[in-house]
Scaffold this motif. Sequence first.
Motif, PDB file in Angstrom:
ATOM      1  N   GLU A  13     -73.732 -56.347 -75.384  1.00 44.70           N
ATOM      2  CA  GLU A  13     -74.981 -56.765 -74.741  1.00 44.70           C
ATOM      3  C   GLU A  13     -75.686 -57.836 -75.557  1.00 44.70           C
ATOM      4  O   GLU A  13     -76.215 -58.806 -75.000  1.00 44.70           O
ATOM      5  CB  GLU A  13     -75.889 -55.551 -74.562  1.00 44.70           C
ATOM      6  N   ASN A  17     -76.372 -61.605 -74.178  1.00 49.97           N
ATOM      7  CA  ASN A  17     -77.738 -62.136 -74.123  1.00 49.97           C
ATOM      8  C   ASN A  17     -77.846 -63.436 -74.902  1.00 49.97           C
ATOM      9  O   ASN A  17     -78.536 -64.376 -74.481  1.00 49.97           O
ATOM     10  CB  ASN A  17     -78.733 -61.111 -74.682  1.00 49.97           C
ATOM     11  N   TYR A 327     -74.941 -60.944 -64.242  1.00 52.76           N
ATOM     12  CA  TYR A 327     -74.548 -60.654 -65.618  1.00 52.76           C
ATOM     13  C   TYR A 327     -73.872 -61.891 -66.208  1.00 52.76           C
ATOM     14  O   TYR A 327     -73.551 -62.838 -65.493  1.00 52.76           O
ATOM     15  CB  TYR A 327     -73.575 -59.467 -65.671  1.00 52.76           C
ATOM     16  N   HIS A 331     -68.404 -60.504 -67.638  1.00 56.57           N
ATOM     17  CA  HIS A 331     -68.922 -59.191 -68.048  1.00 56.57           C
ATOM     18  C   HIS A 331     -68.081 -58.077 -67.430  1.00 56.57           C
ATOM     19  O   HIS A 331     -67.725 -58.119 -66.257  1.00 56.57           O
ATOM     20  CB  HIS A 331     -70.378 -59.051 -67.574  1.00 56.57           C
TER      21      HIS A 331
END
Length: 401
Positions: A13, A17, A327, A331
């Motif tokens: 994650e 990001n 996403y 992903h």
Amino acid sequence: MVERDRLHMSSREFFENLEQYFLKLIMGRQRRSYTDYAMIGVMFFASRFYRMATQFRIWLYDKRIVRNRAIGCLVVSIGNLSCGGTGKTPVVEVFARTLSQKGRRVAILSRGYRSKKRTWREKIRQKFSSEKMEVPPKVVSDGEKLLLDSAYAGDEPYMLARNLKGVVVLVDKDRVKSGLYAIDEFETDTLILDDGFQYLRLKPHINIVLVDTTSPFGNHHVLPRGTLREPVKNIRRADYIFLTKSNGGNQLRHLKSFLRRHNHRAEIIECCHMPQYLEHAFQPDDKLELEHLKNLKVAAISAIANPLSFENFLEGFGAKLTLREHYADHHRYSETEIEIFAHQAKLSGARMIVTTEKDAVRIPASVKTELPIYFLRIKIDILSGQENFDQCISRICFLSD
């Protein structure tokens, strides 16, 4: 085990990001702070060094200081200048299917981007093993059946293997090794180098480059300031240029003129990505006509480079999007993510979840949702340059190895 999975999820994650942050900076979608401007400056100077390194590497191959390999088999390279989003996989599929139907024995060589690697134990065992055997490439499909799942194969190789009967699909970073393996083990006579424009070690007979008409070259900067893997001028290496995601209008005159300034010899083929039907993510025989989307409340979820084009397709066929979720590209979904999204989708009034084909192979088959999950099956339609495409296929079929 649970703690390790949790750490893996949190690290994944974090990096996704971070990737999204840099993409927003590149595309100008990030609200600029002093830190952002400083980061853009760093990225600009880094891109200058990256550009020089890229051009130096190409120069080494051009001058034969570093030699590429010819392995006694026809090699067709299909790639692009930019990172993702050009619609490459459907083009690879149509080439592989057409050549196979013409009687060629075809193998697709992929690097398997973001596929699962060998565990560190396996790597150590191999490194210190008394038997220094070369690790063979991953065989996703032997032309008859699927042998790996999408996690180990990578989503794009898995998609290609699932859709193409009679075509071998191999995954390995070393495409010279996997090419030789395809020749020795499967007696292939035509290799398609998936995402091969920057792979200079293997000498192609034909270089095909894809250009996304909706965003041809981003901001024209190379990585990390832009999305280009190498400068636009290097499109001069292409033998054929596919303009993807075209709407058939006349607004491409300027793009074609621009391309002609950098490459006056390449044939230009204009194509679009056309939805065919909806297919259930876990039940291949369950297919719906696109008319089913008319006035239907739909929740859309995707993890691709350009989710807006996918959502525009849905709305173009009359779907009413009640929920959208994006996403990072490639992903890999967890059961929890899909189940939470499905619950939110039901609350929003959606009657169905729709995703892309690439996303569908990354959704765990064990997931349980009240709403059905379908994906949009896409095919390539050639809008102009059909004769150039036919000529390209004929050229491949009648070239001697």
